[in-house]
Design an enzyme around this catalytic site. Sequence first.
Site, PDB file in Angstrom:
ATOM      1  N   ASP A 150      -2.519   1.126   1.892  1.00  0.00           N
ATOM      2  CA  ASP A 150      -2.237   2.238   0.983  1.00  0.00           C
ATOM      3  C   ASP A 150      -1.550   1.677  -0.254  1.00  0.00           C
ATOM      4  O   ASP A 150      -1.546   0.467  -0.478  1.00  0.00           O
ATOM      5  CB  ASP A 150      -1.401   3.316   1.689  1.00  0.00           C
ATOM      6  N   ASP A 171      -4.658   5.511  -5.835  1.00  0.00           N
ATOM      7  CA  ASP A 171      -4.132   5.924  -4.533  1.00  0.00           C
ATOM      8  C   ASP A 171      -5.218   6.758  -3.876  1.00  0.00           C
ATOM      9  O   ASP A 171      -5.370   7.926  -4.201  1.00  0.00           O
ATOM     10  CB  ASP A 171      -2.846   6.733  -4.737  1.00  0.00           C
ATOM     11  N   HIS A 192      -7.646   5.379   2.561  1.00  0.00           N
ATOM     12  CA  HIS A 192      -8.246   6.702   2.338  1.00  0.00           C
ATOM     13  C   HIS A 192      -8.906   6.788   0.969  1.00  0.00           C
ATOM     14  O   HIS A 192      -8.488   6.158   0.015  1.00  0.00           O
ATOM     15  CB  HIS A 192      -7.226   7.820   2.556  1.00  0.00           C
ATOM     16  N   HIS A 228       0.418   9.431  -8.156  1.00  0.00           N
ATOM     17  CA  HIS A 228       0.014  10.840  -8.229  1.00  0.00           C
ATOM     18  C   HIS A 228      -0.055  11.349  -9.662  1.00  0.00           C
ATOM     19  O   HIS A 228       0.204  12.509  -9.935  1.00  0.00           O
ATOM     20  CB  HIS A 228       0.912  11.738  -7.359  1.00  0.00           C
ATOM     21  N   GLU A 271      -6.478  12.257   3.625  1.00  0.00           N
ATOM     22  CA  GLU A 271      -5.130  11.736   3.851  1.00  0.00           C
ATOM     23  C   GLU A 271      -4.114  12.599   3.121  1.00  0.00           C
ATOM     24  O   GLU A 271      -3.039  12.900   3.638  1.00  0.00           O
ATOM     25  CB  GLU A 271      -5.039  10.283   3.377  1.00  0.00           C
ATOM     26  N   GLU A 272      -4.443  13.000   1.892  1.00  0.00           N
ATOM     27  CA  GLU A 272      -3.472  13.666   1.018  1.00  0.00           C
ATOM     28  C   GLU A 272      -3.084  15.064   1.496  1.00  0.00           C
ATOM     29  O   GLU A 272      -2.127  15.639   1.010  1.00  0.00           O
ATOM     30  CB  GLU A 272      -4.004  13.729  -0.420  1.00  0.00           C
TER      31      GLU A 272
END
Lengths: 353, 338, 335
Positions: A234, A179, A70, A318, A211-212
């Site tokens: 991922d 990410d 993603h 994150h 995706e998130e």
Amino acid sequence: MSNLQLQRAKDFIKELSEGYGVSGYEFSLNHPIMQKFREYADEVHTDRFGNIYSLKKGTSGRYKMMLAAHMDEIGLMIKEIDQSGFLRFTTVGGVDPRTLVGQEVIIHGREDIIGIIGAIPPHLQTGGGEDAFKMEDLGIDVGMPLAQASGMIQIGDTVTLSRQGYELLNHHFAGKSLDDRAGVAVMAVCLEELGSLYHRHDVIAVTTAQEEVGIRGALTSAYTINPDLAVAIDVTHGSTPDTKGVVNIELGKGPAVALGPNIHPAIYKGLVEAAKEHRLPYQPEPIPGASGTDAWAIQVTQAGVPTGLVSIPLRYMHTSVETLDLQDVINCGKLLAYFIASLPDDLEGYLCY
Amino acid sequence: MLLKKLSELNGASGAEKPVRETIMELIRPYVDSMFVDKIGNLIAEKSGRLQGPRILLAAHMDEIALMIIDITGDGFLKFKSVGGIDPRVILSKPVRINESITGVIGAKAIHLQKAGERRKTLGFDQMYIDIGAKSREEASQRVALGDYAYFTTSFAEFGDGLWKGKALDDRVGCAALIEILQKDYDFPIIAAFTVQEEVGLRGAQVAAYHTNPDFAIVVETTVAADTQDRTEDEWVTELGKGPALSVMDRSTLYNPKLIRAVKELASAEGIPLQLRRGGGGGNDAGRIHLSKSGVATIALSVPCRYLHAPVSVISDRDYRTLIALIDQILRSNLVKVL
Amino acid sequence: MTTEALDYSLLKRLTQGFGPSGSEEGIAEIITAEIKPYCDEIYRDTLGNLIARKNGSQKKIMIAAHMDEIGIMVTHIDEHGYLRFTTIGGGHVNELPHQRVYFRNGHMGIIGVEKLEKPTDLKLEKMYIDLGVTNRTEAQKIVEIGDSAVFNGPFEQVGQRLSSKALDDRIGCFVAIEAMKRANSSYELLFVFTVQEEVGLRGAQTAAYALEPDLALAVDVTLTGDTPKTHRMDVKLGHGAAIKVYDRSMVTSPKIKRWMAEVAAREHIPYQWEVLEAGRTDSGAIHLTKGGIPAGVISIPARYVHSPSEMVDSEDVAAAVQLLTALLEDLGPEK
């Protein structure tokens, strides 16, 4: 490993890392991604959901293999402009408010505008400051009065963190949105490698959107392609001094290859065999339930898709300083390419459970 | 640009050399003499038409930073703060060490923290700097204990007539002093670019002792909390309303006669001026005004949002009017008030 | 179009109808009677969605508003005739005590509470429904386990504000009906009055799969941030129809939100942007159907959502009708 390949991967990751694309607003990444994949793929196109498909044809083209990584990033969205011109925001995806304090951001308004998420200086604080800042305590300062701010910024504008990507020692790389833009880079390496390998099946590398916020792009793109086999790429937590005994995946020791209910056992086995045969490092990663990745949605698409998952070890997930080892990215791309090249023409063993 | 150049230099308390050397080059054409004293203050003198009174202008060169105190077996750097830094503002920020190594401030990923941990502030002891080294041996080749880590913020325009950058506290004061030194006055001017303000006003104490001034002006930045949820009574100062004159802080009770005279002067000259509200904080004035038999001292500051954070903000107008006000003070007979 | 042009007696009938998730028949009947003259075909699908088609060619446009409302369901009847119950949809448990609930057969019950040690002990298990009967047999003549009930919340008009139970989302049904009466399009229009939104966007999911529209627009309520010391949100009552940018179920495609705002601006229809931090709506399910269906949401700002006294502003309702009508008419072969 060629240094040239490492350099190219770094340049691509840096470009993507410094780009903008909060979930649902990935469009500005289309250009660099499509340009890169056109170098290696036979066809590149987008769909109306925002996913990008890069097809590399196989010699027989009998089956379709889907790769998915993603491109969206976690970020913020403006929900209110208050009387003094400060912006209130909500989060898109899982953002830790503690990492936002003292942080510069970019508001994607009528034009890109610098903002600062400030904090009251220690001189003025009362109490021990042991309780962390909460999201609702934070605001973005754009240094303008309300009238000026509201002419350039509106409710619903997305906000990304302002962060240059940095190369650290030992080809480690730190920046935001690794990410999962590192996964996008893995797919580029894989298609590049496939250029010099004999592979039978068509490979469609999908750069997924959203995706998130709930694995949404993978859901619609997998439905669209209806692949015979899929591997998601991922990131996964890489160990740090404070996660000993909790995280066993380390940076620099190769991609993590997942196994568990989300994973078709033959794909895990095929990936491990490809790694062994080509002397590529890998780390097994048992995942007992939901993997929280595109693989989770793809596996149950339409009549079901045999699915695998490989992950790049990543520290500080994150945050705006996610850190990885570029060598893991190269090794992951190569592993996928060798795995794809090893697939039999009839996919025997893969299409049943 | 002067502010940009000074802001982007790295010079923590005890390591002010790059700042000092840059300032020396910048002021050399304008001063009659200068020297570096025994603890690192840069003292520049410029004589005037008259012998006295001797006026000391003071601004500190040092900035807050992090200091490396340990290197873990697997190559991560542990640190403490130099000067007052809220641990809450540094998580996930990149830092620069020895002008050559970049690192990032990491901690356990939020996914791996328990619900209770997530609601708590992470202390310095729960964070570390990751430079990508794989072992203590490797990290030690690049970084030594005691090295400083600095924020990487670039200086730039911000919003409507503002500037953002790191170390504005107190490179803004240094820049103002440099601009003042380019002008000529009747009185002899002593400019002290002091060290170690952030760890206890230590440079100013020494400088005041050996320069022996009759009157001192401390040029600083100060808290502007005119942001977000703070109500007006908590603002201390406000951006864009001119320089702030200190009335009281934790280190000094300022002379009321001088305060009145500065206010009258500013008003007569049409220069905006605000009083610094609130009694917290402190600056070099705290040491200077108590030096020897006492020195008449005022403190003028540029209001600054997000002090002691990776990125701070000032108003260009406040900076310009600060210089204009100091210029007027040096031309007036204000010192005769005493 | 003026506010007066809207017939709020229809809205009153819609809100006062009985339609907890899973039992939307009553609402479907009211809507069917109202819309018959305005469409070419009306039917109900397997889950109970009410689908009304206006014929057209080339493209299919789906308009979705949900018929169901929150409520309660009986789980146990004790020997003294008291009922234990669970909630249907996102009701606020701490607001339940002493409310009146109505069953489909019109019987009323009162929600009572056991003695609590402290206020925080208030849990669903501590509450019961008092039917006014004295034993199980009498109770069983009125209700059975599995029966659902809705809250008592009469329809009231206060100035230009409207208050009632179930404005979530009968107001959306109302807006869709009024737009159906007004809109002309060469495309096929599929008005879907969905079921089971409050329990997980279920009706919209299956309807979108079956209909495969080229574009979908949902109409639902959203929250506001304009009451004293509430959560921060920019949406205000009386400031126009809201165009959804974000909620937990969907990030609206920037192209669609821009198109909606452009049409609103061109037609001088007041609108506001909606960033909703909690909550989801039918478009969330629709836009992820099959390979993805472009979808947008018109929201009617509402206060006190999921209470018996939800409140909307009639100017916003009028704006929503205008906007939905304008959007449907703006869609042409060139778009």
